[in-house]
Scaffold this active site. Structure first.
Site, PDB file in Angstrom:
ATOM      1  N   GLU A  90      80.878  80.480  73.399  1.00 49.10           N
ATOM      2  CA  GLU A  90      82.137  80.883  72.775  1.00 49.10           C
ATOM      3  C   GLU A  90      83.302  80.702  73.738  1.00 49.10           C
ATOM      4  O   GLU A  90      83.140  80.789  74.946  1.00 49.10           O
ATOM      5  CB  GLU A  90      82.048  82.366  72.357  1.00 49.10           C
ATOM      6  CG  GLU A  90      80.955  82.633  71.339  1.00 49.10           C
ATOM      7  CD  GLU A  90      80.893  84.095  70.899  1.00 49.10           C
ATOM      8  OE1 GLU A  90      81.722  84.915  71.371  1.00 49.10           O
ATOM      9  OE2 GLU A  90      80.013  84.417  70.075  1.00 49.10           O
ATOM     10  N   GLU A 141      85.154  79.945  63.311  1.00 51.27           N
ATOM     11  CA  GLU A 141      84.738  81.143  62.571  1.00 51.27           C
ATOM     12  C   GLU A 141      85.953  81.973  62.162  1.00 51.27           C
ATOM     13  O   GLU A 141      86.804  82.311  62.996  1.00 51.27           O
ATOM     14  CB  GLU A 141      83.779  81.981  63.435  1.00 51.27           C
ATOM     15  CG  GLU A 141      83.316  83.250  62.723  1.00 51.27           C
ATOM     16  CD  GLU A 141      82.093  83.908  63.356  1.00 51.27           C
ATOM     17  OE1 GLU A 141      81.477  83.318  64.266  1.00 51.27           O
ATOM     18  OE2 GLU A 141      81.754  85.019  62.913  1.00 51.27           O
ATOM     19  N   LYS A 182      75.134  76.524  72.545  1.00 46.76           N
ATOM     20  CA  LYS A 182      76.463  76.877  72.031  1.00 46.76           C
ATOM     21  C   LYS A 182      77.031  77.988  72.900  1.00 46.76           C
ATOM     22  O   LYS A 182      76.293  78.867  73.348  1.00 46.76           O
ATOM     23  CB  LYS A 182      76.380  77.345  70.576  1.00 46.76           C
ATOM     24  CG  LYS A 182      77.742  77.790  70.015  1.00 46.76           C
ATOM     25  CD  LYS A 182      77.709  78.042  68.524  1.00 46.76           C
ATOM     26  CE  LYS A 182      77.229  79.411  68.135  1.00 46.76           C
ATOM     27  NZ  LYS A 182      78.009  80.533  68.672  1.00 46.76           N
ATOM     28  N   ASP A 192      72.088  79.643  71.229  1.00 47.46           N
ATOM     29  CA  ASP A 192      73.338  80.350  71.508  1.00 47.46           C
ATOM     30  C   ASP A 192      73.248  81.086  72.844  1.00 47.46           C
ATOM     31  O   ASP A 192      72.350  81.929  73.028  1.00 47.46           O
ATOM     32  CB  ASP A 192      73.528  81.386  70.379  1.00 47.46           C
ATOM     33  CG  ASP A 192      74.973  81.576  69.999  1.00 47.46           C
ATOM     34  OD1 ASP A 192      75.842  80.955  70.623  1.00 47.46           O
ATOM     35  OD2 ASP A 192      75.213  82.355  69.058  1.00 47.46           O
ATOM     36  N   ASP A 203      73.036  84.203  68.456  1.00 47.41           N
ATOM     37  CA  ASP A 203      72.856  85.555  69.002  1.00 47.41           C
ATOM     38  C   ASP A 203      73.149  86.608  67.932  1.00 47.41           C
ATOM     39  O   ASP A 203      72.992  87.804  68.165  1.00 47.41           O
ATOM     40  CB  ASP A 203      73.693  85.766  70.272  1.00 47.41           C
ATOM     41  CG  ASP A 203      75.186  85.677  70.032  1.00 47.41           C
ATOM     42  OD1 ASP A 203      75.609  85.306  68.914  1.00 47.41           O
ATOM     43  OD2 ASP A 203      75.954  85.970  70.979  1.00 47.41           O
ATOM     44  N   SER A 204      73.520  86.150  66.730  1.00 49.87           N
ATOM     45  CA  SER A 204      73.614  87.060  65.581  1.00 49.87           C
ATOM     46  C   SER A 204      72.264  87.717  65.312  1.00 49.87           C
ATOM     47  O   SER A 204      72.193  88.706  64.587  1.00 49.87           O
ATOM     48  CB  SER A 204      74.075  86.305  64.327  1.00 49.87           C
ATOM     49  OG  SER A 204      73.277  85.164  64.096  1.00 49.87           O
TER      50      SER A 204
HETATM   51  O1  KIV Z   1      75.330  83.734  66.265  1.00 48.16           O
HETATM   52  C1  KIV Z   1      75.562  83.108  65.216  1.00 48.16           C
HETATM   53  O2  KIV Z   1      74.816  83.162  64.239  1.00 48.16           O
HETATM   54  C2  KIV Z   1      76.777  82.311  65.177  1.00 48.16           C
HETATM   55  C3  KIV Z   1      77.161  81.718  63.853  1.00 48.16           C
HETATM   56  C4  KIV Z   1      77.734  82.763  63.004  1.00 48.16           C
HETATM   57  C5  KIV Z   1      78.065  80.571  64.008  1.00 48.16           C
HETATM   58  O3  KIV Z   1      77.421  82.159  66.159  1.00 48.16           O
END
Ligand code: KIV
Length: 290
Positions: A118, A185, A116, A86, A47-48
């Protein structure tokens, strides 16, 4: 060709064999293809993308639809890497049933092989439900960007012993809940190493030192083309931003000077067709003049 993809089980085996796992983010086809050609094991559609592609300050505004759009592009463009999608902010925190449905959408509609999310112990029940439903889950501990407003400027997590011990405990809980890997992280390297040594599943570090079982970076940061290219934990392997800026200004100059397109970039008619075309044009122009 799903059979030849890296699987969550392969990652556990890599750890057991003392081999390091290579992971990168990708949000689109060209990036995913570069990662795959280079033999990257895990591609995270993170989600970056909210910061890197969409221009948001944080990852919080990213939606399931934003994510699905990019997950599909990456899944369609790869055949070997494990594609992890994510879960964005509030797609899994509010309601267990909704969390399961959203995770399932990434596999069913997006073509990802894993998701993924958090969080530590508070996410354990959600993870258990997903794993029971057949959805492989990667955890994410330490600095978790969806809690940016809780952390404020405190980016590195676990410098204090209390927080470090909570991280160790949370990692064990996530393993027990069924995670196949955990992203660590912005965690001191001592803490990341201690966690990695205590888990059977692999840790994937970002800003967590060399004691993790694998490493991940945001692709754009690693190639010098993103907002985070100057972060302490990022190593810039290329300066793609400069190369692109140069290419675009060369293009703009050549268009303005009439240099591009040259003859070799243009199509032409056959000599016969050209003669006929010119005759027709002449006749047309003459009839217009009458
Ligand atoms: O969203 C993302 O790119 C991440 C990575 C930095 C692990 O969670």
């Amino acid at each position: 060709m799903p059979a030849s993809r890296v699987t969550p089980g392969d990652l556990t085996r890599l750890k057991a064999d003392g081999k390091r796992i290579v992971a990168l983010t990708a949000y689109d086809r060209p990036t995913a293809m570069v990662c795959e050609a280079a033999g990257v094991d895990v591609i995270l559609v993170g989600d970056s993308l909210g910061n890197v592609l969409l221009g948001y300050e944080t990852t919080l505004p990213v939606t399931m639809d934003d994510m699905l759009h990019h997950v599909r592009a990456v899944a369609r463009s790869t055949h070997q890497a494990l594609v992890v999608a994510d879960l964005p902010f509030l797609s899994y925190q509010a309601d267990q049933a909704e969390a399961l449905r959203n995770a399932g959408r990434f596999l069913k509609e997006g073509g990802a092989q894993a998701v993924k999310l958090e969080g530590g112990s508070r996410s354990a029940e959600t993870i258990e439900r997903m794993v029971t439903a057949g959805i492989p889950v990667m955890g994410h501990l330490g600095y978790t960007p969806q809690s940016a407003h809780v952390f404020g400027r405190n980016v590195v997590q676990g410098r204090d012993v209390d927080v470090a011990m909570t991280l160790v405990h949370d990692a064990l809980v996530l393993e027990e809940a069924g995670c196949f890997a955990i992203v660590l992280e912005c965690v001191p390297h001592e803490v990341a190493r201690a966690i990695s040594e205590r888990l059977r599943i692999p840790t994937i570090g970002i800003g967590a030192g060399n004691g993790c079982d694998g490493q991940i970076l945001v692709f754009h940061d690693a190639v010098g083309w993103g907002p985070g290219a100057n972060l302490k934990f990022v190593k810039r392997y290329a300066n793609v931003g400069d190369i692109l800026r140069q290419a675009v200004s060369d293009y703009a100059r050549e268009v303005r000077e009439g240099v591009f397109p040259a003859a070799e970039h243009s199509f032409s008619m056959s000599a016969e067709a050209r003669v006929l075309f010119e005759q027709e044009l002449e006749e047309m122009d003459a009839s217009c003049d009458e």
